[in-house]
Enzyme design. Sequence first.
Site, PDB file in Angstrom:
ATOM      1  NE  ARG A  50       0.989 -26.227 -25.985  1.00  0.00           N
ATOM      2  CZ  ARG A  50       0.464 -27.360 -26.468  1.00  0.00           C
ATOM      3  NH1 ARG A  50      -0.559 -27.939 -25.865  1.00  0.00           N
ATOM      4  NH2 ARG A  50       0.964 -27.925 -27.552  1.00  0.00           N
ATOM      5  CE1 TYR A 103      -7.418  -5.970 -11.882  1.00  0.00           C
ATOM      6  CE2 TYR A 103      -7.702  -8.226 -12.649  1.00  0.00           C
ATOM      7  CZ  TYR A 103      -7.093  -6.988 -12.759  1.00  0.00           C
ATOM      8  OH  TYR A 103      -6.164  -6.773 -13.744  1.00  0.00           O
ATOM      9  CE  LYS A 200      -1.844  -7.877  -8.664  1.00  0.00           C
ATOM     10  NZ  LYS A 200      -2.189  -8.759  -9.793  1.00  0.00           N
TER      11      LYS A 200
END
Length: 384
Positions: A50, A103, A200
């Site tokens: 992490r 968005y 994307k």
Amino acid sequence: MSDHAFATRAIHAGQAPDPTTGSIIPPIHQASTHVQDGIGGFRDGYEYNRAGNPTRSALETQLAALEGGAHALSFASGLAAEDALLRGILKPGDHVLLGNDVYGGTYRLLTKVLAPWGIETTTVELSDADEVAAAIRPETKIVWVETPSNPLLKIVDIAALAGIAHDAGTVLVVDNTFASPALQQPLSLGADLIVHSATKYLGGHSDVLGGAVVFADDRFYDQIKFQQFAVGAVSAPLDAWLTSRGIKTLAVRVRQHSENAQAVAEWAASRPEFETVYYPGLASHPGHEIAAAQMSGFGGMLSLALSAGPDAARAFASSTSVFQLAESLGGVESLISYPSDMTHASVRGTALAVPENVVRLSVGIEDVADLIADLEQALEKITR
């Protein structure tokens, strides 16, 4: 790598061959923890996945190089990146200035998740300098920009807005997902931070989720990295590796996306079935000149407003075959969506609601003749 061209940086930054085996592709470090050389003796700074992972570090180096930034952080999704950025900078009582075409997930995050925490949001037409200046308050901490915007492809002059924001003492954040760093470099135009949905164009193959924050300088890096560590929405090793792999072909992919989208937009502009074609590569687009000045190409995204109205738009979106009906964008395959009920359902009933006769296209890298033929047959199908 800063002295190399973009395509070279995309392939080589952070991607040194494995020093042990000479593998040309860096390995996936699929480990959750790292052995310490004594208590606190971290090897190359790695402690726990992490907090840091070599595969993720390689991607972060690559991302910073792409955008000409000082640092980058990689996250599990674009919204995870946005959340860490916002929580890292804002405190209750702060204000965010947002464009009026964004968005839907960004709007939902600000107005549904962060608003109860005490964050206020105002939406404005970001291409109107007077409107922007009038909307900035003493408590405004962030001006948030999408250019081109999602889904109406509005264009904002990044350099001009950076001047307004900085004169007011606010931070300019640019979501560079639609353009990608292959076409637009917001940090060089005065932006302070960049966010991406790496899902994307960066990943580019519809096989990985990811997000990124890229920093112009050291400011905000420690506090946003702390959010990344403390909350833990980091990209997993395999996801980071897949994103790095996708980035290596970003330059050539985006070139073809842009070429295909330009051809589709010009075809659509000639058809009476579409009352508006939203694509900055068309001279008729109100932001065309600014886009031509700050972008090296116009991208693979465009939207179409059906002259016959919402029912025709829904039918059109459901009548293609090469264009697949799906959310997301930026993959090698072409997608079509109906934003009002799909990607932007969260802004229905607000000032940001997408016109119900609009469909959005993510133009892929297939043969463009096949793409246009597919759209033509869809028009024929819904007008019989």
